[in-house]
Design a protein around this motif. Structure first.
Motif, mmCIF file in Angstrom:
data_model
loop_
_atom_site.group_PDB
_atom_site.id
_atom_site.type_symbol
_atom_site.label_atom_id
_atom_site.label_comp_id
_atom_site.label_asym_id
_atom_site.label_seq_id
_atom_site.Cartn_x
_atom_site.Cartn_y
_atom_site.Cartn_z
ATOM 1 N N MET A 1 0.847 -1.115 -0.119
ATOM 2 C CA MET A 1 -0.121 0.013 -0.181
ATOM 3 C C MET A 1 0.818 1.371 0.056
ATOM 4 S SD MET A 1 -2.900 -1.229 2.740
ATOM 5 C CE MET A 1 -3.869 -2.753 2.525
ATOM 6 N N ALA A 2 0.224 2.282 -0.579
ATOM 7 C CA ALA A 2 1.159 3.255 -0.626
ATOM 8 C C ALA A 2 1.640 4.046 0.551
ATOM 9 C CB ALA A 2 0.409 4.489 -1.384
ATOM 10 N N SER A 560 -3.906 4.575 1.220
ATOM 11 C CA SER A 560 -3.322 4.707 0.017
ATOM 12 C C SER A 560 -3.409 6.461 -0.106
ATOM 13 C CB SER A 560 -3.959 3.971 -1.192
ATOM 14 O OG SER A 560 -3.390 4.132 -2.383
ATOM 15 N N ALA A 566 -8.087 3.372 -1.708
ATOM 16 C CA ALA A 566 -8.410 3.406 -0.349
ATOM 17 C C ALA A 566 -9.566 2.765 0.068
ATOM 18 C CB ALA A 566 -8.076 4.665 0.475
ATOM 19 N N LEU A 640 -3.534 -5.628 -3.778
ATOM 20 C CA LEU A 640 -2.607 -4.583 -2.807
ATOM 21 C C LEU A 640 -2.703 -5.414 -1.500
ATOM 22 C CD1 LEU A 640 -1.721 -1.634 -3.266
ATOM 23 C CD2 LEU A 640 -3.634 -0.889 -2.364
#
Length: 1402
Positions: A1-2, A560, A566, A640
């Motif tokens: 995840m970012a 995210s 998200a 993800l």
């Protein structure tokens, strides 16, 4: 995840070491002084707890790093424990008992100075000060290198609890609040101990003890709001001191903040006001009404406050923060203030935040400059811990702490399961019950039976089993009952014990306080029976475990940067939670069993989905489908989530500390988080993560099956459907199995290993050259059985992880702080990465192998093997090691062979074949086979060695060196097993001639030692004949002749091949060496047999070839390894350029054979001659035989070797002389040697003496062995005369017949003149015809007879001798007698001459 991990929202509770033995407290009693007040013991207070952290506990290189103290009070008892996360502290637990007193709740306060740690204790009647050494003063160096250290409580027994300087009664001061529940204590900058207690009138009493090292008196000061101070010295009895305050001013909670030269006392009172006092100025500096910050406060205004709590938090940069909890009937409120000081010493409160909560009972809370941590009991009496950031949390949403769930109230047992086994599994699975709860339950269940409760985890399990089974048997009244009845009864008693354990587990799990260390941000939960730690949860776990109301308000940016992504993830998590809530216990068990039984998780997930759809009465599936419709890109969201949970990496973690770091830094870091407590917390975190992720993957797999089922709808297109089937399902299933494997490993206990097993294992590892590697350390001594993950973390992983964390620090290490949430998260993640099955490296498996955890290793690999294709070869190799230990050799061999295909592809196998000297001559796979063969050899499995080496030969190909090594190995083990034919076959196939010769030599030696000579002789030895002969000859000449039979072997070898001359040569050499080297009777016997054998061999050959070359006498044979011969200067002597060669024919061997028999005869007759007879020549043997009295044998020897008999006659003559003049002893001894000689005849007419027999033997010899010159008579007479012995008549008469002239000369030589005269007279008479027959004269003097003669020279010599002494009348008479005889003789000679001449002239 970012933004994964950017913000840790929730925490997990992880218990301390629950499998440790119940802590051993050293008990001490603190007695009071003076009379005991009448009200003693009447006050009853609830249990309380607290903690203390060292100021430098967060510094990386401090002695007090990660070190803290926690305590628990109950009635008159105080339990103090010092903990460390880095080292195991010894003597770290003490129990203090205060007689006739009750310790106040929160009445323990600990402070530290440069040299001491001071414990200040308040009871309802006394105050105490305990002075303990500071850790920095206990050790010689700040560099801690031991895994165990002494606690500051080690020497507490030296403390004098009666010392009046550190102990004092609280004086009976009027106005002192009875049964107060709050207090405070601190140390002043001067070292004074100060104790603050609430006054019933609203003030504060402060009792002061002087510094411990300075004399002084105890004083009591009351702080009153009117700023009037009255001093009450101990012993005073003043009147009541009354102020203007009412009872509502009584402090409910006290807190102290120490400044440089003053102490500020904060009191939260019943009137809901916060008061601040200056102890230095003894005045109230500030009063603040807390009701001003409560929105609805009408009810509070009318009632006195109860349950209010006050906490302080100080930061040098931010100042002092105050946290106030205002308690109401159904709700509570936290208010956070910052203390603001103005000029002229005025103070005020700056309101930071107000936080509301709906929980009813607040047990404790802790404050930092950013957060509030709170501990509650909710309506159902369940523990709840939450925290909140009061500065940035606008919504006022508390973040949860996921508490450790209690054990299941009921244990489900299927019909095919054993109740005892299932209950024991539930009771003793790590993470469920603590040992203290089990011990207490056992004690109660046994109803007072004396039992030792100082038990290890394994011993406790045995005791529980024994107790329940004994209780069951004692309640069985029937002799016979059905299996169902017994099962029901068994389940009843186990359920009873389980219920008892649940009660004690619940009681010991009751929380008492929070302990927060602001220097490390570590939060601990102090419970009645143990200590637990709060650690951050990852974002995935946080989202999955978060309550619904929290999930609704979750900050999407923490998931995210893309809001849509998200939202998809949150929606996906909701779907997973719905599935998880719908999965029944049976379904969950089905998935776990499928993983354990190596079944396909995808198929089981599909089956669970079918069951969920079938029993879906609440339309949960429709809700899930509805939420799936809200997900814009479910494939991306699932991917993800999978990536977030996947710890797979292609980069292996560095091993060991950076050598560029200084030694003291590396040694200090090597102790970080090295204690058993830290190990347990980290590994419990791994177990918790694995358990949660297993559930997430399970639900995710079910959801994917649902997506596949919904493929014909609008949710997924055809392309995405295919991707979901092929990609996501196949990625999720290994993820599920990985977490199941780590969960299993986190709950699998290690076993204790006997010392001899460890030593044997080290020996095997040394063969593999792995014993020096990091993972293979001996198992540390621990008081409880660790799980295999804990064992791995303690022995191996911890140092790797710490080294990796500090290999490239962002800041200098000296400035690096120990942040507990960050450190525990990083360590747990790295441990998960090392444990992750699909990552390179086998540290975990190596650790299990090095610590002899073979059963656990075998179970781990069996769970891993079917689906994980990483480190396949390493796993097969280690599984083979397990099979070796369990005695399953064929399985082990199969595993080793399977692992060979992965050599060169995996790090562990590459390290296995790595050579320290760097010389690599053979291919990697051959090196691998060599290591395994050596291992099998050390274990003692020669059959497996042969099988593996045979298999390796086919892979060696044209590598002749490997071929030679392997075939040599095959030969050696065939030979060890007694497979002689197979060993010979392997020998002939060895391509290296040097190795082949070595093996041939070994074959000869071993078969000789085993006496398997027939095999040795009958092998064909194609192209090896000369080598075999050379080896046997070399061995024959190099070893002892009597203990080894190499000559006989060589003889048989040649006889078998009809090479009789070689055989004869061998036996002749054998006989020669026996004579030289073996000076025993047995040696002489063997020598004779050898010569006979040699003689027989030559007789089997055609006469013209019946000869051998005689070995050089005393020759030094060239033997392998023999040192060169040197001269006196130490230089090597040159080998002789030529050597004489003697040829021995049949006759020569016959003579040698005869000589050997005679030697044996001599040795049998005279044992003293054994030492010299063996190598004696024929001449020497004659002398030895004569000396021994074996005259017949000596004569036989002389005749064989054509030697004169003179030594025999001389020897016999000498023995006759000795007997002639010897006594009875000599006569008795003579019969022995006389019996060994054969006499010619036996005289029976009279009794014969030994002397007579000896003379008769001599006479017989002289008659029997005549020679032409009568040499033997001469030598006998000469021997007798030389010893002055008169000649026997028979000897004289005998010699007269053969050589009278020589007899005369002998008489003359020995001056026997009279005998000579007589002999001459007789001789002349014999010549003249008188007695001529006695002198051997056939024809006397006559004209017709042959001519005769007289020894005139001797007679002239006799006459000359007689005439030399004219004065001797006797000699003159003798001389005249001779002259007369001669004259008579002359006359007759003249007459005979004339007659002869006359007859001729006729």
């Amino acid at each position: 995840m970012a933004a994964a991990g950017a913000l840790e929202r929730s925490f997990l509770e992880l218990s301390g070491a629950e499998r440790e033995k119940p802590r051993h407290f050293r008990e001490f009693t603190a007695c009071g002084v003076g009379p005991v007040p009448a009200a003693a013991g009447t006050a009853k207070y609830s249990e309380s707890a607290g903690g203390f952290h060292y100021v430098e506990s967060g510094k990386l290189f401090a002695v007090t790093r990660n070190r803290f103290i926690h305590w628990k009070t109950s009635g008159d008892t105080l339990e103090l424990v010092e903990e460390s996360l880095d080292v195991n502290l010894l003597n770290n637990a003490v129990r203090l008992k205060f007689q006739n007193c009750s310790i106040l709740p929160g009445g323990v306060h600990i402070s530290e100075t440069q040299n001491h740690v001071t414990v200040l204790i308040l009871t309802n009647q006394t105050v105490h000060r305990l002075l303990l050494p500071h850790p920095s003063r206990m050790y010689r160096s700040e560099l801690v290198t031991e895994s165990q250290m002494q606690s500051i409580f080690t020497d507490i027994g030296k403390v004098d609890f009666r010392d009046p300087c550190n102990y004092q009664f609280i004086p009976a001061v009027p106005g002192l609040a009875p049964n107060c529940t709050t207090s405070a204590a601190w140390l002043s900058s001067d070292g004074e101990a100060l104790f603050a207690l609430p006054s019933a009138s609203g003030g504060i009493f402060v009792l002061k003890l002087p510094p411990h090292d300075m004399p002084g008196s105890v004083s009591v000061v009351e702080l009153k709001q009117s700023s009037v101070m009255q001093r009450l010295l101990t012993g005073w009895m003043p009147t009541a001191i009354r102020g203007d305050q009412g009872p509502s001013d009584r402090p409910l909670s006290l807190a102290v903040h120490c400044g440089d030269h003053d102490a500020f006392i904060f009191a939260l009172c019943q009137d809901h006001k916060l008061r601040m006092w200056s102890f230095k100025d003894q005045m109230c500096l500030m009063v603040a009404d807390m009701l001003e910050y409560i929105p609805v406060n009408k009810d509070l205004q009318l009632t006195a406050g109860t349950g209010h709590k006050l906490r302080l938090a100080f930061s040098p940069s931010l100042g002092l923060y105050l946290g106030v909890y205002m308690h109401a009937s159904k709700h509570g409120q936290f208010c956070v203030f910052q203390l603001v000081s103005t000029e002229s010493n005025r103070y005020s409160l700056d309101h930071i935040s107000s936080l509301f909560t709906s929980q009813e009972t607040l047990v404790d809370f802790a404050l930092t400059t950013t957060d509030i941590w709170a501990l509650w009991h909710d309506v159902e009496n369940q523990t709840a811990v939450k925290y909140i950031n009061f500065e940035h949390n606008i919504a006022g949403q508390w973040n949860p702490v996921f508490m450790q769930p209690p054990p299941e109230e009921e244990v489900l047992i299927r019909d095919d399961q054993d109740p005892r086994e299932i209950y024991l599994q539930s009771l003793f699975t790590p993470g469920r019950f603590i040992s203290a709860a089990l011990c207490k339950a056992l004690q109660i269940f046994c109803r007072g039976t004396e039992r030792n409760l100082d038990l290890s985890w394994i011993e406790l399990k045995k005791e529980v089993t024994l107790a329940v089974e004994s209780e069951l048997q004692s309640n069985v009244t029937q002799y016979e009952f059905s299996q169902e009845e017994f099962r029901s009864l068994q389940q009843e008693f186990w359920c009873k014990f389980y219920a008892c354990c649940l009660q004690y587990q619940e009681a010991l799990s009751r929380p008492l306080a929070l302990h927060l260390n602001p220097h490390t941000n570590m939060v601990c939960l102090l419970k009645k029976g143990y200590l637990s730690f709060l650690v951050p949860s990852s974002l995935v776990d946080h989202l999955y475990l978060l309550p619904d109301e929290n999930l609704l308000t979750e900050d999407e940016t923490t998931i995210s940067d893309d809001v849509d992504v998200a939202r998809d993830v949150i929606c996906l998590i909701k779907c997973l939670r719905l599935i998880g809530e719908s999965v029944t216990m049976d379904m969950s068990l089905m998935m776990e069993m499928s993983c354990y039984n190596l079944q396909s998780p995808e198929k089981v997930a599909e089956q669970i989905l079918e069951d969920l759809i079938t029993v879906d009465v609440d339309n949960v599936m429709e809700d899930i489908c509805g939420k799936l419709q809200e997900i814009r890109n479910p494939i991306h969201a699932i991917g993800l989530l999978i990536r977030e949970m996947d710890y797979e990496t292609e980069v292996e973690m560095e091993k060991g500390f950076n050598p560029a770091q200084p030694l003291n830094v590396r040694m200090n870091l090597s102790q970080l988080y090295g204690s058993g407590t830290a190990s347990h917390v980290v590994c419990r975190g791994v177990c918790k993560i694995a358990s949660t992720r297993f559930l997430i993957c399970r639900d995710l797999l079910i959801l994917q099956q649902l997506l596949v089922r919904l493929g014909d709808t609008v949710v997924l297109g055809a392309r995405q459907l295919f991707q979901a089937q092929q990609d996501l399902l196949h990625r999720t299933a290994p993820l599920l199995l990985s977490y199941h494997l780590m969960k299993w490993a986190s709950q699998c206990l290690a076993t204790d290993v006997p010392v001899d097993t460890l030593e044997c294992n080290l020996q095997h590892l040394s063969v593999l050259e792995l014993s020096d590697s990091g993972p293979l350390m001996a198992n540390k001594c621990v008081s409880s059985p660790p799980t295999i993950v804990e064992l791995f973390f303690q022995d191996v992983a911890r140092k790797h992880i710490i080294a990796h964390l500090f290999s490239e620090p962002k800041a200098p290490l000296s400035q690096t702080g120990m942040n507990w949430p960050e450190m525990i998260t990083a360590i747990t993640n790295y441990l998960l990465q090392i444990l992750w099955p699909s990552n390179p490296g086998c540290l975990f498996l190596e650790c299990l192998m090095g610590n002899c955890q073979y059963v656990q290793l075998q179970g781990y690999i069996q769970l891993l093997n079917p689906w994980c294709q990483v480190n396949v070869g390493s796993c097969r190799f280690m599984l083979g090691r397990c099979y070796l230990v369990t005695g399953e050799g064929q399985k082990a061999l199969e595993c080793f062979c399977q692992a060979a295909s992965e050599v060169g592809k995996e790090e562990f196998l590459d390290r296995l074949i790595r050579s320290d000297d760097g010389e690599v001559e053979s291919p990697p796979r051959m090196q691998y086979y060599d290591k395994v063969l050596r291992l099998l050899d050390v274990v003692g499995l020669p059959e497996l060695v042969i099988q593996l080496a045979t298999a390796a030969v086919t892979e060696a190909g044209n590598d002749w060196k490997s071929q030679a090594t392997l075939r040599t190995c095959i030969f050696k083990h065939h030979l060890d097993l007694g497979h002689n034919s197979q060993a010979y076959e392997a020998l002939t196939q060895i391509p290296d001639s040097s190795r082949q010769l070595d093996c041939l030599r070994q074959l000869v030696v071993v078969l000789c030692e085993r006496s398997q000579l027939q095999d040795l002789v009958e092998f064909p030895y194609v192209n090896l004949h000369n080598e075999v002969v050379g080896i046997i000859e070399s061995r024959a000449r190099a070893v002892d002749l009597m203990t080894h039979n190499y000559y006989e072997l060589l003889y048989a070898f040649h006889i078998y091949r009809h090479n009789y001359r070689k055989a004869g040569t061998v036996m002749f050499e054998y006989g020669m060496r026996l004579g030289r080297e073996v000076r025993t009777l047995r040696g002489l016997e063997k020598q004779g047999n050898c010569y006979l054998a040699a003689l027989t061999c030559l007789r089997l050959i055609r006469p013209e070839y019946a000869w051998i070359v005689q070995p050089a006498a005393g020759a030094v044979y060239d033997r392998p390894g023999a040192s060169p011969k040197r001269n006196h200067d130490g230089e090597c002597t040159a080998a002789p350029t030529s050597r004489r060669i003697d040829i021995l024919e049949l006759a020569d061997l016959e003579r040698e054979c005869s000589l050997a028999r005679i030697r044996l005869t001599l040795a049998q007759h005279d044992s003293s001659a054994v030492a010299v007879a063996g190598s004696s020549s024929a001449e020497e043997m004659v002398a030895l035989l004569v000396q021994a009295g074996l005259f017949d044998t000596a004569i036989s020897l002389c005749q064989t070797f054509k030697l004169p008999l003179s030594p025999v006659f001389e020897g016999l003559a000498f023995r006759c002389i000795k007997l002639q003049f010897g006594g009875e002893a000599a006569q008795a001894e003579a019969w022995a040697w006389l019996a060994a000689n054969q006499l010619s005849s036996v005289i029976t007419t009279k009794e014969s003496s030994a002397t007579d027999e000896a003379w008769r033997l001599l006479s017989a010899y002289l008659d029997r062995y005549r020679v032409q010159n009568n040499l033997y008579h001469h030598c006998v007479i000469n021997k007798l005369l030389s010893h002055g012995v008169p000649l026997p008549t028979w000897l004289t008469n005998s010699y007269k017949k053969v050589d009278a002239a020589e007899l005369l000369r002998l008489y003359l030589n020995y001056d026997l003149l009279e005998e000579a005269v007589d002999l001459v007279s007789e001789y002349v008479d014999a010549v003249l015809g008188k007695g001529h027959q006695y002198f051997g004269i056939e024809f006397p003097l006559s004209a017709t007879a042959p001519m005769v003669w007289l020894p005139y020279s001797a007679i002239d010599q006799l006459l000359h001798t007689l005439g030399e002494n004219s004065a001797n009348h006797h000699n003159i008479a003798l001389s005249q007698k001779i002259l007369d005889k001669l004259e008579d003789y002359q006359q007759k000679v003249d007459k005979a001459t004339r007659d002869l001449l006359y007859r001729r002239n006729l």
